[in-house]
Scaffold this motif. Structure first.
Motif, PDB file in Angstrom:
ATOM      1  N   GLU A  60       0.805  -1.153   0.095  1.00  0.00           N
ATOM      2  CA  GLU A  60       0.057  -0.217   0.021  1.00  0.00           C
ATOM      3  C   GLU A  60       0.824   1.170  -0.090  1.00  0.00           C
ATOM      4  N   TYR A  61       0.640   2.490  -0.695  1.00  0.00           N
ATOM      5  CA  TYR A  61       1.103   3.692  -0.672  1.00  0.00           C
ATOM      6  C   TYR A  61       0.846   4.331   0.597  1.00  0.00           C
ATOM      7  N   ILE A  62       1.843   4.961   1.212  1.00  0.00           N
ATOM      8  CA  ILE A  62       1.560   5.719   2.191  1.00  0.00           C
ATOM      9  C   ILE A  62       2.076   7.108   2.081  1.00  0.00           C
ATOM     10  N   ASP A  63       1.673   8.136   2.307  1.00  0.00           N
ATOM     11  CA  ASP A  63       2.260   9.642   2.644  1.00  0.00           C
ATOM     12  C   ASP A  63       2.762   9.549   4.098  1.00  0.00           C
ATOM     13  N   VAL A  64       4.170   9.439   4.115  1.00  0.00           N
ATOM     14  CA  VAL A  64       4.667   9.505   5.581  1.00  0.00           C
ATOM     15  C   VAL A  64       4.823  10.867   6.316  1.00  0.00           C
ATOM     16  N   GLN A  65       4.218  11.830   5.426  1.00  0.00           N
ATOM     17  CA  GLN A  65       4.331  13.181   5.992  1.00  0.00           C
ATOM     18  C   GLN A  65       5.821  13.721   6.450  1.00  0.00           C
ATOM     19  N   GLY A  66       6.681  13.365   5.722  1.00  0.00           N
ATOM     20  CA  GLY A  66       7.920  13.807   6.376  1.00  0.00           C
ATOM     21  C   GLY A  66       8.502  13.390   7.695  1.00  0.00           C
ATOM     22  N   ARG A  67       7.790  12.292   7.968  1.00  0.00           N
ATOM     23  CA  ARG A  67       8.163  11.616   9.558  1.00  0.00           C
ATOM     24  C   ARG A  67       9.341  11.196   9.664  1.00  0.00           C
ATOM     25  N   SER A  68      10.167  10.942   8.657  1.00  0.00           N
ATOM     26  CA  SER A  68      11.318  10.316   8.763  1.00  0.00           C
ATOM     27  C   SER A  68      12.484  10.920   7.707  1.00  0.00           C
ATOM     28  N   ASP A  69      13.750  10.189   7.912  1.00  0.00           N
ATOM     29  CA  ASP A  69      15.024  10.743   7.526  1.00  0.00           C
ATOM     30  C   ASP A  69      15.112  11.091   6.077  1.00  0.00           C
ATOM     31  N   HIS A  70      14.228  10.744   5.307  1.00  0.00           N
ATOM     32  CA  HIS A  70      14.398  11.163   3.695  1.00  0.00           C
ATOM     33  C   HIS A  70      13.753  12.453   3.535  1.00  0.00           C
ATOM     34  N   ALA A  71      13.290  13.169   4.484  1.00  0.00           N
ATOM     35  CA  ALA A  71      12.584  14.254   4.514  1.00  0.00           C
ATOM     36  C   ALA A  71      13.617  15.491   4.011  1.00  0.00           C
ATOM     37  N   ALA A  72      14.636  15.630   4.481  1.00  0.00           N
ATOM     38  CA  ALA A  72      15.925  16.513   4.433  1.00  0.00           C
ATOM     39  C   ALA A  72      16.466  16.404   2.988  1.00  0.00           C
ATOM     40  N   PHE A  73      16.501  15.000   2.605  1.00  0.00           N
ATOM     41  CA  PHE A  73      16.771  14.869   1.040  1.00  0.00           C
ATOM     42  C   PHE A  73      15.873  15.113   0.143  1.00  0.00           C
ATOM     43  N   ARG A  74      14.470  14.929   0.639  1.00  0.00           N
ATOM     44  CA  ARG A  74      13.427  15.466  -0.444  1.00  0.00           C
ATOM     45  C   ARG A  74      13.441  16.954  -0.304  1.00  0.00           C
ATOM     46  N   ALA A  75      13.560  17.477   0.500  1.00  0.00           N
ATOM     47  CA  ALA A  75      13.634  19.068   0.832  1.00  0.00           C
ATOM     48  C   ALA A  75      14.655  19.546  -0.146  1.00  0.00           C
ATOM     49  N   ALA A  76      15.681  18.865  -0.405  1.00  0.00           N
ATOM     50  CA  ALA A  76      16.671  19.301  -1.196  1.00  0.00           C
ATOM     51  C   ALA A  76      16.560  18.944  -2.809  1.00  0.00           C
ATOM     52  N   GLY A  77      15.316  18.327  -2.918  1.00  0.00           N
ATOM     53  CA  GLY A  77      14.924  18.359  -4.298  1.00  0.00           C
ATOM     54  C   GLY A  77      15.496  16.900  -4.901  1.00  0.00           C
ATOM     55  N   LEU A  78      15.944  16.154  -3.929  1.00  0.00           N
ATOM     56  CA  LEU A  78      16.383  14.715  -4.193  1.00  0.00           C
ATOM     57  C   LEU A  78      15.355  13.574  -4.436  1.00  0.00           C
ATOM     58  N   PRO A  79      15.658  12.775  -5.358  1.00  0.00           N
ATOM     59  CA  PRO A  79      14.663  11.461  -5.214  1.00  0.00           C
ATOM     60  C   PRO A  79      14.833  10.582  -4.158  1.00  0.00           C
ATOM     61  N   THR A  80      13.687  10.471  -3.334  1.00  0.00           N
ATOM     62  CA  THR A  80      13.806   9.553  -2.177  1.00  0.00           C
ATOM     63  C   THR A  80      12.701   8.710  -2.312  1.00  0.00           C
ATOM     64  N   ALA A  81      12.804   7.321  -1.892  1.00  0.00           N
ATOM     65  CA  ALA A  81      11.842   6.283  -1.531  1.00  0.00           C
ATOM     66  C   ALA A  81      11.890   5.712  -0.201  1.00  0.00           C
ATOM     67  N   GLY A  82      10.936   4.684   0.272  1.00  0.00           N
ATOM     68  CA  GLY A  82      11.165   4.080   1.274  1.00  0.00           C
ATOM     69  C   GLY A  82      10.217   3.035   1.759  1.00  0.00           C
ATOM     70  N   ILE A  83      10.189   2.227   2.642  1.00  0.00           N
ATOM     71  CA  ILE A  83       9.447   1.486   2.997  1.00  0.00           C
ATOM     72  C   ILE A  83       9.071   1.378   4.697  1.00  0.00           C
ATOM     73  N   PHE A  84       7.996   0.955   5.036  1.00  0.00           N
ATOM     74  CA  PHE A  84       7.573   0.895   6.334  1.00  0.00           C
ATOM     75  C   PHE A  84       6.735  -0.140   6.815  1.00  0.00           C
ATOM     76  N   SER A  85       6.646  -0.914   8.008  1.00  0.00           N
ATOM     77  CA  SER A  85       5.690  -1.698   8.323  1.00  0.00           C
ATOM     78  C   SER A  85       4.818  -1.129   9.385  1.00  0.00           C
ATOM     79  N   GLY A  86       4.714   0.012   9.907  1.00  0.00           N
ATOM     80  CA  GLY A  86       3.615   0.689  10.389  1.00  0.00           C
ATOM     81  C   GLY A  86       4.051   0.858  11.841  1.00  0.00           C
ATOM     82  N   ALA A  87       3.520   1.926  12.440  1.00  0.00           N
ATOM     83  CA  ALA A  87       3.919   2.248  13.954  1.00  0.00           C
ATOM     84  C   ALA A  87       2.585   2.182  14.928  1.00  0.00           C
ATOM     85  N   GLU A  88       1.977   3.342  15.113  1.00  0.00           N
ATOM     86  CA  GLU A  88       1.051   3.529  16.301  1.00  0.00           C
ATOM     87  C   GLU A  88      -0.309   3.569  15.601  1.00  0.00           C
TER      88      GLU A  88
END
Ligand code: PHE
Ligand code: ZN
Ligand code: ZN
Ligand code: CA
Length: 489
Positions: free
Chosen positions: A245-273
């Motif tokens: 499933e796609y998820i918009d992680v709302q900048g809640r992890s470390d890719h955010a700084a790369f994304r903010a710099a205009g760089l391609p980011t991706a990631g996976i996540f198995s869920g939290a709270e």
């Protein structure tokens, strides 16, 4: 292990002075029967996705758990458990052959650290990165958050290096500090890069929580620049029959700084709270109405708070994406090897340019080359003898940096801690022989590991780089050298 299938033969009179002026080897003179019989090198095949060993991922988590247990139950920023986590990850990456750096930055809990490990590619214009935050919250040991991501990325790094592949793009792994304080480590890393360094980053793959006990299989969908990678991740899950499933992680992890710099980011996540819905439980199993990770940010985020299937799948996904993108052709031109003063440095032209003992420069399949099929296989005879191979270089008088590097793998039939067989990397300057490094049958390492020694003391000198191995009368030790370089700056 069979002994190396040829007998050593000296090309010229033994002795120090003679060794400086030995006749060059020729392929014909050096050809042992195994080399003549060896098949031509196969063309490079498409790389298979690796299977990241979940038992080894779990072993890293065991270590992180023990670190927390020995340090007040957590691995949080500013605490001793974080420093011990940094030490463990750095030592593991160093042993795997990476160039590792510990980058410091400040937080309100004092100085914290990132561990950044690099394996240089043949194309210096692109960098492919994967990363995970290494800190826990102070409430607990942080085994799923984010020991799981740390261990998955770390084992991918270890297995990639052990495969002996040289990446096309420079491969870099980041283990970030102080994510839980507001993504501080990854922000500090991105802020530390020049515009040119930033522009080289073709991908940042973020891994934060992949072992949730009531898992989901989420693919980040919050960066259009990373959509191609997102789609490749989704296709990987689909091919494995795993719904994602796609998820918009709302900048809640470390890719955010790369994304903010205009760089391609991706990631996976198995869920939290967040609670798993009925529909999600239907496709993924587990318990509806229960959090993906009920121990998120709690003291119960221990080794018991892991789903091994989720951990295994997550680590395999990291291995697949890292391996594919490390090899990805971004349409850039690989420059010729610049700055390597050694010729035929990877031995792919047989004994050309190198002088000394015939035979050790071989494409025998009994030991793998690091790259290509030829390498320098010193020793491996199981009988008393010395084998020496040389090449002369001039270290420029203007050099501000100069290094001899080479990759070494060793295996032995010796046991115990007594040195019987040795290999030395030496610099011969006139009648002065300096040993840069000595390797032996003690603590063999069948993973190619890069060694590096400064040549600055020989600025302005024409010197001979020498690899020389001596074995005793029984029990072989093989010292296999490949991809040598003398680089100057
Ligand atoms: N970054 C969060 C944490 O470490 C975890 C998280 C990752 C939450 C991705 C949402 C999405 O606590
Ligand atoms: Zn967290
Ligand atoms: Zn996290
Ligand atoms: Ca080679």
């Amino acid at each position: 292990m069979p002994a190396r299938p040829h007998a050593p033969a000296l090309m010229a009179a033994a002795g120090l002075a003679a060794a400086l002026v030995v006749a060059p080897l020729t392929a014909a003179a050096a050809a042992p029967t195994d080399r003549a019989a060896a098949p031509a090198a196969a063309p490079a095949a498409a790389l298979a996705d690796p299977d990241i060993d979940v038992a080894k991922v779990r072993a890293h988590l065991d270590r992180l758990s023990a670190i927390a247990a020995a340090n007040g139950g957590n691995r949080a920023t500013g605490r001793s458990g974080y420093q011990a986590s940094v030490d463990y990850v750095k030592a593991t990456l160093d042993a795997a052959g990476y160039t590792t750096q510990v980058q410091s930055f400040s937080t309100s809990s004092g100085t914290s650290y990132n561990v950044v490990a690099t394996l240089a590619g043949t194309d210096p214009s692109r960098v492919v990165m994967a990363g995970a935050h290494l800190d826990s919250v102070s409430a607990g040991p942080g085994i799923n958050d984010n020991g799981s991501g740390t261990a998955g990325v770390l084992e991918t790094a270890v297995q990639y290096a052990a495969s002996g592949q040289r990446p096309r793009n420079t491969l870099r792994f980041g283990f970030w500090g102080a994510e839980e304080q507001g993504l501080l480590g990854s922000k500090a890393y991105v802020a530390s890069l020049s515009a040119a360094e930033k522009a080289k980053i073709a991908l940042y793959l973020n891994i934060d929580m992949i072992g949730s006990p009531n898992p989901g299989y989420f693919v980040y969908d919050d960066n259009a620049a990373g959509n191609a990678v997102r789609d490749e991740i989704t296709a990987w899950y689909t091919a494995k029959g795993i719904p994602s499933e796609y998820i918009d992680v709302q900048g809640r992890s470390d890719h955010a700084a790369f994304r903010a710099a205009g760089l391609p980011t991706a990631g996976i996540f198995s869920g939290a709270e967040t609670l798993k819905t009925t529909a999600q439980a239907q496709k993924w199993g587990g318990t509806a109405g229960r959090a993906f990770d009920p121990c998120y940010h709690r003291s119960c985020d221990t080794l018991a708070n892991l789903d091994t299937t989720s951990l295994d799948r997550g680590a395999d996904l990291v291995g697949a994406i890292v391996t594919r993108y490390a090899a990805k052709d971004y349409g850039t031109t690989i420059p010729p090897t610049v700055g390597n003063l050694l010729q035929n440095a990877g031995f792919e032209s047989g004994a050309t340019v190198w002088t000394g003992t015939a035979g050790p420069i071989t494409n025998s399949a009994s030991r793998p080359a690091r790259t290509g099929s030829w390498k320098l296989w010193l020793g491996g005879n199981g009988s008393a003898g010395t084998e020496t191979v040389n090449q002369t270089v001039t270290v420029p008088s203007t050099a501000t940096a100069a290094a001899l590097t080479f990759w070494l793998r060793t295996d032995t039939a010796e046991t115990g801690t007594t040195v019987y067989d040795t290999m030395r990397a030496q610099v011969v300057d006139g009648s002065t022989v300096t040993t840069l490094g000595t390797f032996s049958n003690v603590a063999p390492n069948a993973t190619y590991t890069q060694k590096s020694f400064s040549l600055l003391p020989w600025k302005g000198r024409a010197v001979t780089i020498r690899f020389t191995a001596t074995e005793d009368s029984s029990a072989q030790t093989s010292f296999v050298v490949d991809d040598t370089a003398v680089t100057v700056g």
